[in-house]
Design a protein around this motif. Structure first.
Motif, mmCIF file in Angstrom:
data_model
loop_
_atom_site.group_PDB
_atom_site.id
_atom_site.type_symbol
_atom_site.label_atom_id
_atom_site.label_comp_id
_atom_site.label_asym_id
_atom_site.label_seq_id
_atom_site.Cartn_x
_atom_site.Cartn_y
_atom_site.Cartn_z
ATOM 1 N N LYS A 43 6.045 5.828 -51.348
ATOM 2 C CA LYS A 43 5.428 7.369 -51.661
ATOM 3 C C LYS A 43 4.197 7.244 -52.741
ATOM 4 C CE LYS A 43 9.217 9.709 -49.193
ATOM 5 N NZ LYS A 43 10.215 10.815 -49.258
ATOM 6 N N GLU A 44 3.610 8.393 -52.856
ATOM 7 C CA GLU A 44 2.976 8.532 -53.799
ATOM 8 C C GLU A 44 3.441 9.220 -55.167
ATOM 9 O OE1 GLU A 44 -1.082 10.064 -51.264
ATOM 10 O OE2 GLU A 44 -0.070 11.710 -52.555
ATOM 11 N N ARG A 45 2.926 8.649 -56.259
ATOM 12 C CA ARG A 45 3.258 9.422 -57.542
ATOM 13 C C ARG A 45 3.038 10.770 -57.625
ATOM 14 N NH1 ARG A 45 2.605 6.157 -63.126
ATOM 15 N NH2 ARG A 45 3.591 4.739 -61.723
ATOM 16 N N ASP A 46 4.139 11.597 -57.523
ATOM 17 C CA ASP A 46 3.869 13.125 -57.347
ATOM 18 C C ASP A 46 4.319 13.865 -58.816
ATOM 19 O OD1 ASP A 46 4.752 13.269 -54.003
ATOM 20 O OD2 ASP A 46 2.765 13.031 -55.131
ATOM 21 N N LEU A 47 3.735 14.910 -59.308
ATOM 22 C CA LEU A 47 4.163 15.768 -60.180
ATOM 23 C C LEU A 47 5.528 16.396 -60.082
ATOM 24 C CD1 LEU A 47 3.536 16.976 -63.174
ATOM 25 C CD2 LEU A 47 2.501 18.978 -61.786
#
Length: 118
Positions: A43-47
């Motif tokens: 998955k993407e790196r998310d805040l």
């Protein structure tokens, strides 16, 4: 050299709690917005959460709102992430990040693994 060092990751059971800590050096800590990001496998790196330089304003992703709390202690150059009511989907590598007002996040920690079992 700017360094952000995370600690506090580890194993937890669903419903449990962990507290992550990030200590910064090599920068004027109070001048930076601080944040926690996370990245799960594939998955993407998310805040996850961010906090203003004064600590007066905080932002959370919808997935953690009400469960996680970000705070900072400028005197100790430290930002904390208190994680309660953990869920397996919280499993990820958590990263501390820093930016000045109006800029992107330029400084990143090495990450700390959080694993939540069902």
């Amino acid at each position: 050299q700017v360094q952000l060092v995370e600690s506090g990751g580890g194993l937890a059971q669903a419903g449990g709690s962990l507290r992550l800590s990030c200590t910064a050096s090599g920068l004027t800590f109070s001048s930076y917005v601080m944040a926690w990001f996370r990245q799960a496998p594939g998955k993407e790196r998310d805040l996850v959460a961010a906090i203003s330089w004064s600590g007066g304003t905080s932002t959370y992703s919808d997935s953690v709102k009400g469960r996680f709390t970000i705070s900072r202690d400028n005197a100790k150059n430290t930002v904390l992430l208190q994680m309660n009511s953990l869920k397996p989907e919280d499993t990820a590598v958590y990263y501390c990040a820093a930016r000045t007002t109006g800029s992107g996040y330029k400084h990143w920690g090495q990450g700390t693994q959080v694993t939540v079992s069902s």
